[in-house]
Design a protein around this motif. Structure first.
Motif, PDB file in Angstrom:
ATOM      1  N   ASN A  88       0.839  -1.182   0.000  1.00 42.50           N
ATOM      2  CA  ASN A  88       0.000   0.000   0.000  1.00 42.50           C
ATOM      3  C   ASN A  88       0.879   1.237   0.000  1.00 42.50           C
ATOM      4  O   ASN A  88       2.067   1.182   0.297  1.00 42.50           O
ATOM      5  CB  ASN A  88      -0.985  -0.015   1.171  1.00 42.50           C
ATOM      6  CG  ASN A  88      -0.313   0.011   2.516  1.00 42.50           C
ATOM      7  OD1 ASN A  88       0.430   0.928   2.817  1.00 42.50           O
ATOM      8  ND2 ASN A  88      -0.565  -0.988   3.335  1.00 42.50           N
ATOM      9  N   GLU A  92      -3.153   3.291   1.469  1.00 43.26           N
ATOM     10  CA  GLU A  92      -4.130   3.094   0.392  1.00 43.26           C
ATOM     11  C   GLU A  92      -3.646   2.006  -0.554  1.00 43.26           C
ATOM     12  O   GLU A  92      -2.448   1.815  -0.740  1.00 43.26           O
ATOM     13  CB  GLU A  92      -4.293   4.389  -0.427  1.00 43.26           C
ATOM     14  CG  GLU A  92      -4.815   5.566   0.360  1.00 43.26           C
ATOM     15  CD  GLU A  92      -6.313   5.501   0.572  1.00 43.26           C
ATOM     16  OE1 GLU A  92      -7.012   4.894  -0.260  1.00 43.26           O
ATOM     17  OE2 GLU A  92      -6.775   6.053   1.579  1.00 43.26           O
ATOM     18  N   ARG A  93      -4.593   1.348  -1.198  1.00 37.61           N
ATOM     19  CA  ARG A  93      -4.235   0.401  -2.255  1.00 37.61           C
ATOM     20  C   ARG A  93      -3.649   1.206  -3.419  1.00 37.61           C
ATOM     21  O   ARG A  93      -4.124   2.304  -3.701  1.00 37.61           O
ATOM     22  CB  ARG A  93      -5.462  -0.387  -2.694  1.00 37.61           C
ATOM     23  CG  ARG A  93      -6.001  -1.301  -1.588  1.00 37.61           C
ATOM     24  CD  ARG A  93      -7.288  -1.992  -2.011  1.00 37.61           C
ATOM     25  NE  ARG A  93      -7.101  -2.792  -3.199  1.00 37.61           N
ATOM     26  CZ  ARG A  93      -6.809  -4.088  -3.209  1.00 37.61           C
ATOM     27  NH1 ARG A  93      -6.661  -4.725  -2.075  1.00 37.61           N
ATOM     28  NH2 ARG A  93      -6.673  -4.744  -4.340  1.00 37.61           N
ATOM     29  N   GLU A  95      -3.973   1.170  -6.541  1.00 36.01           N
ATOM     30  CA  GLU A  95      -4.897   1.600  -7.599  1.00 36.01           C
ATOM     31  C   GLU A  95      -5.780   2.769  -7.172  1.00 36.01           C
ATOM     32  O   GLU A  95      -6.416   3.407  -7.994  1.00 36.01           O
ATOM     33  CB  GLU A  95      -5.754   0.433  -8.107  1.00 36.01           C
ATOM     34  CG  GLU A  95      -6.609  -0.236  -7.071  1.00 36.01           C
ATOM     35  CD  GLU A  95      -5.909  -1.372  -6.337  1.00 36.01           C
ATOM     36  OE1 GLU A  95      -6.623  -2.192  -5.758  1.00 36.01           O
ATOM     37  OE2 GLU A  95      -4.670  -1.437  -6.323  1.00 36.01           O
ATOM     38  N   HIS A  96      -5.794   3.078  -5.875  1.00 37.10           N
ATOM     39  CA  HIS A  96      -6.588   4.203  -5.375  1.00 37.10           C
ATOM     40  C   HIS A  96      -5.768   5.467  -5.170  1.00 37.10           C
ATOM     41  O   HIS A  96      -6.302   6.474  -4.722  1.00 37.10           O
ATOM     42  CB  HIS A  96      -7.275   3.822  -4.068  1.00 37.10           C
ATOM     43  CG  HIS A  96      -8.257   2.710  -4.234  1.00 37.10           C
ATOM     44  ND1 HIS A  96      -8.472   1.776  -3.263  1.00 37.10           N
ATOM     45  CD2 HIS A  96      -9.059   2.355  -5.266  1.00 37.10           C
ATOM     46  CE1 HIS A  96      -9.375   0.905  -3.683  1.00 37.10           C
ATOM     47  NE2 HIS A  96      -9.736   1.232  -4.904  1.00 37.10           N
ATOM     48  N   VAL A  97      -4.479   5.409  -5.443  1.00 37.34           N
ATOM     49  CA  VAL A  97      -3.605   6.572  -5.277  1.00 37.34           C
ATOM     50  C   VAL A  97      -3.377   7.192  -6.649  1.00 37.34           C
ATOM     51  O   VAL A  97      -3.006   6.500  -7.591  1.00 37.34           O
ATOM     52  CB  VAL A  97      -2.254   6.162  -4.637  1.00 37.34           C
ATOM     53  CG1 VAL A  97      -1.333   7.358  -4.515  1.00 37.34           C
ATOM     54  CG2 VAL A  97      -2.486   5.520  -3.286  1.00 37.34           C
ATOM     55  N   GLY A  98      -3.631   8.467  -6.739  1.00 34.92           N
ATOM     56  CA  GLY A  98      -3.455   9.135  -8.024  1.00 34.92           C
ATOM     57  C   GLY A  98      -2.242  10.057  -8.018  1.00 34.92           C
ATOM     58  O   GLY A  98      -1.924  10.678  -7.010  1.00 34.92           O
ATOM     59  N   GLN A 107       2.183   5.028 -10.023  1.00 35.31           N
ATOM     60  CA  GLN A 107       1.086   4.113  -9.710  1.00 35.31           C
ATOM     61  C   GLN A 107       1.330   2.747 -10.343  1.00 35.31           C
ATOM     62  O   GLN A 107       1.148   1.715  -9.701  1.00 35.31           O
ATOM     63  CB  GLN A 107      -0.242   4.690 -10.173  1.00 35.31           C
ATOM     64  CG  GLN A 107      -1.409   3.800  -9.786  1.00 35.31           C
ATOM     65  CD  GLN A 107      -2.719   4.324 -10.308  1.00 35.31           C
ATOM     66  OE1 GLN A 107      -2.827   4.689 -11.470  1.00 35.31           O
ATOM     67  NE2 GLN A 107      -3.706   4.376  -9.430  1.00 35.31           N
TER      68      GLN A 107
END
Length: 149
Positions: A88, A92-93, A95-98, A107
């Motif tokens: 993480n 956050e996972r 794929e959820h971090v931009g 990413q």
């Protein structure tokens, strides 16, 4: 990759339980064998019990046993039970971090890192660790001198 003391202790205790077979092993015995603090280990085993990885037995012949055969429990299962998702970013996972601009590709790097971790940690079982019979791919990776740097 960083492994917390909690994960390290959980994996070591799980390997001891895998080696012990069907008979229960007490927290004290596990802690002594692996030089771990018993109270801390007790909390870890409770998390592993909630995750369905170990069962506790009460009484004079009590202790902990694996809830499933060691060949069916991967290292990833143990890590997730005590520490959550394998990879993480700031909790956050990936794929959820931009990210934006020049950092946008990070990413994909984090997702690739997680996939690589999974490919090893989900492949290696407690039976293989306890028996010293790691998969060939893992042994080859560990045998590479560059892996030790």
């Amino acid at each position: 990759m960083r492994l917390s003391a909690r994960v390290d202790y959980a994996l070591r205790a799980a390997a001891e339980l895998a080696a012990a077979g069907a008979g229960p092993t007490t927290v004290g015995e596990l802690a002594k064998e692996q030089d771990m603090p018993p109270k801390y280990l007790e909390n870890i085993l409770l998390q592993m019990r909630r995750a369905g990885l170990v069962r506790g037995q009460r009484g004079p012949e009590g202790g902990y046993v694996l809830a499933r055969p060691a060949a069916e429990i991967s290292l990833a299962d143990v890590i997730r039970a005590v520490d959550g998702p394998l990879a993480n970013v700031r909790g956050e996972r990936p794929e959820h971090v931009g990210y934006r601009g020049p950092a946008e590709s990070l990413q994909q790097v984090w997702i690739a890192l997680r996939a690589t971790e999974r490919s090893i940690l989900e492949e290696v079982t407690l039976e293989q660790v306890a028996g010293g019979a790691l998969p060939e791919r893992v042994r080859q990776l560990a045998a590479d001198p560059a892996a030790w740097d």
